[in-house]
Design a protein around this motif. Structure first.
Motif, short mmCIF file in Angstrom:
data_model
loop_
_atom_site.label_atom_id
_atom_site.label_comp_id
_atom_site.label_asym_id
_atom_site.label_seq_id
_atom_site.Cartn_x
_atom_site.Cartn_y
_atom_site.Cartn_z
N PRO A 62 0.79 -1.23 0.00
CA PRO A 62 0.00 0.00 0.00
C PRO A 62 0.82 1.28 0.00
O PRO A 62 0.60 2.17 -0.83
CB PRO A 62 -0.83 -0.13 1.29
N MET A 63 1.79 1.41 0.92
CA MET A 63 2.54 2.66 1.01
C MET A 63 3.24 3.00 -0.29
O MET A 63 3.23 4.15 -0.75
CB MET A 63 3.57 2.58 2.14
N ASP A 125 -3.32 5.25 5.17
CA ASP A 125 -2.44 4.09 5.17
C ASP A 125 -1.55 4.07 6.42
O ASP A 125 -1.39 3.03 7.06
CB ASP A 125 -1.56 4.11 3.91
N HIS A 136 -3.55 -4.70 8.43
CA HIS A 136 -3.19 -3.72 7.41
C HIS A 136 -3.38 -4.25 5.99
O HIS A 136 -4.04 -3.61 5.15
CB HIS A 136 -1.73 -3.28 7.62
N LEU A 140 -6.30 -2.71 3.52
CA LEU A 140 -5.83 -2.03 2.31
C LEU A 140 -5.28 -3.06 1.34
O LEU A 140 -4.08 -3.09 1.03
CB LEU A 140 -4.78 -0.98 2.67
N ILE A 145 -7.06 -0.55 -2.83
CA ILE A 145 -6.17 0.55 -3.24
C ILE A 145 -6.52 1.02 -4.65
O ILE A 145 -6.57 2.23 -4.92
CB ILE A 145 -4.70 0.10 -3.16
#
Length: 321
Positions: A62-63, A125, A136, A140, A145
């Motif tokens: 995600p990040m 996030d 997490h 996500l 996303i």
């Protein structure tokens, strides 16, 4: 006056003339040098971030996916304005076709909205990663996303499209000189010789809806992050948690502070020198794209190591040649 039964279409010029930076025309060529260097840095940096995230499977998280969205948005924002600005400063190429001006206006404001939305998503996030670390990846997931990114893009397109449509329906009479270096919405609207209340009110509405919502989500996310971090048992754990958020906070400040200054100056800052306003407006679209890959490249070990590895390989290849 047209005949009573005749259809009337608002007149607009075939092209606009961009002044650049009013009052600093003689030194615009020198000002363009750091702007060009920043644009090159932004283009190379964001392209490198996109390439590394695309080619490194371990970064499909995600990040990093949000970071890729941010890098793509920054490329669009900077490329939609800087090349024409440099042409105005260095070549005196001030003319811009009317419809090209409206297209530039759309890309500037639509992708500014997208950038704000991506920063909001990145704050969410960080909130999920710190407050719900075990869930997490489930919360996500890649489909989530993708849908979130699609909604952010759709929001920008839907809310900003009326800017260009409304501007195309207004009469400009003989006014065609824009006291700016690019086609910013309010700078174009100021040339209109008719009633612009709808444009002004709608612009304020969009600004408050987009920025107001995103800033609220960002502030709420970081308030809960701060509450969660302060409950961590050790100082080392707190420092690590704060460290993961430091880059994002820097990026947020570099985007929203000049954006807020530009927005308020256009409407209320009559005492602010015009050249200061234009310079900040240029930097607003250029500083975040320049800083973002540097900030994340320095603070994100995986990206930093991959960039160093690429530089090492390029150096070895040059030695072999």
């Amino acid at each position: 006056m047209p005949p009573p039964n005749a259809s009337w279409t608002p007149s607009h010029p075939a092209f606009f003339l961009l002044v650049g930076i009013p009052g600093l025309e003689r030194v615009q060529g020198w000002i363009a040098i750091p702007l060009c260097l920043m644009y090159i840095t932004a283009t190379l940096g964001n392209s490198t971030v996109l390439y590394i995230i695309k080619t490194e499977p371990s970064l499909h998280q995600p990040m990093y996916l949000f970071l890729a969205m941010l890098a793509f948005t920054d490329l669009v924002l900077s490329t939609s304005t800087v090349p024409k600005t440099l042409a105005v400063f260095w070549l005196g190429s001030r003319a811009i076709d009317f419809h090209s001006c409206l297209a530039q206006m759309f890309f500037i404001h639509a992708f500014s909205s997208v950038e704000s939305g991506v920063l909001m998503a990145m704050a969410l996030d960080r909130f999920v990663a710190i407050c719900f670390p075990l869930q997490h990846s489930a919360i996500l997931s890649l489909p989530v996303i993708g849908k979130l990114g699609g909604l952010i893009l759709l929001r920008g397109v839907v809310l900003i499209s009326p800017f260009s449509f409304l501007a195309s329906r207004l009469p400009y009479c003989d006014r065609h000189v824009i006291a700016h270096s690019y086609c910013e919405h309010m700078a174009v609207v100021k040339l209109v010789c008719g009633n612009t209340r709808i444009n002004t009110v709608y612009g304020l509405f969009v600004a408050f809806v987009v920025v107001g919502f995103d800033v609220f989500i960002i502030a709420a996310s970081y308030a809960m992050i701060l509450q969660a971090v302060l409950k961590l048992p050790s100082n080392a754990a707190r420092r690590k948690a704060f460290g993961t958020c430091a880059s994002h906070v820097c990026v947020i400040l570099s985007f929203y502070i000049p954006a807020l200054f530009t927005f308020l100056t256009h409407r209320f800052g009559h005492n602010v020198p015009h050249h200061v306003h234009i310079l900040v407006a240029i930097l607003y679209l250029l500083v975040p794209p320049t800083l973002n890959p540097i900030v994340y490249g320095v603070r994100t070990k995986t990206i930093r190591d991959r960039v160093l590895s690429m530089c090492f390989l390029l150096g070895r290849q040059r030695q072999l040649l």
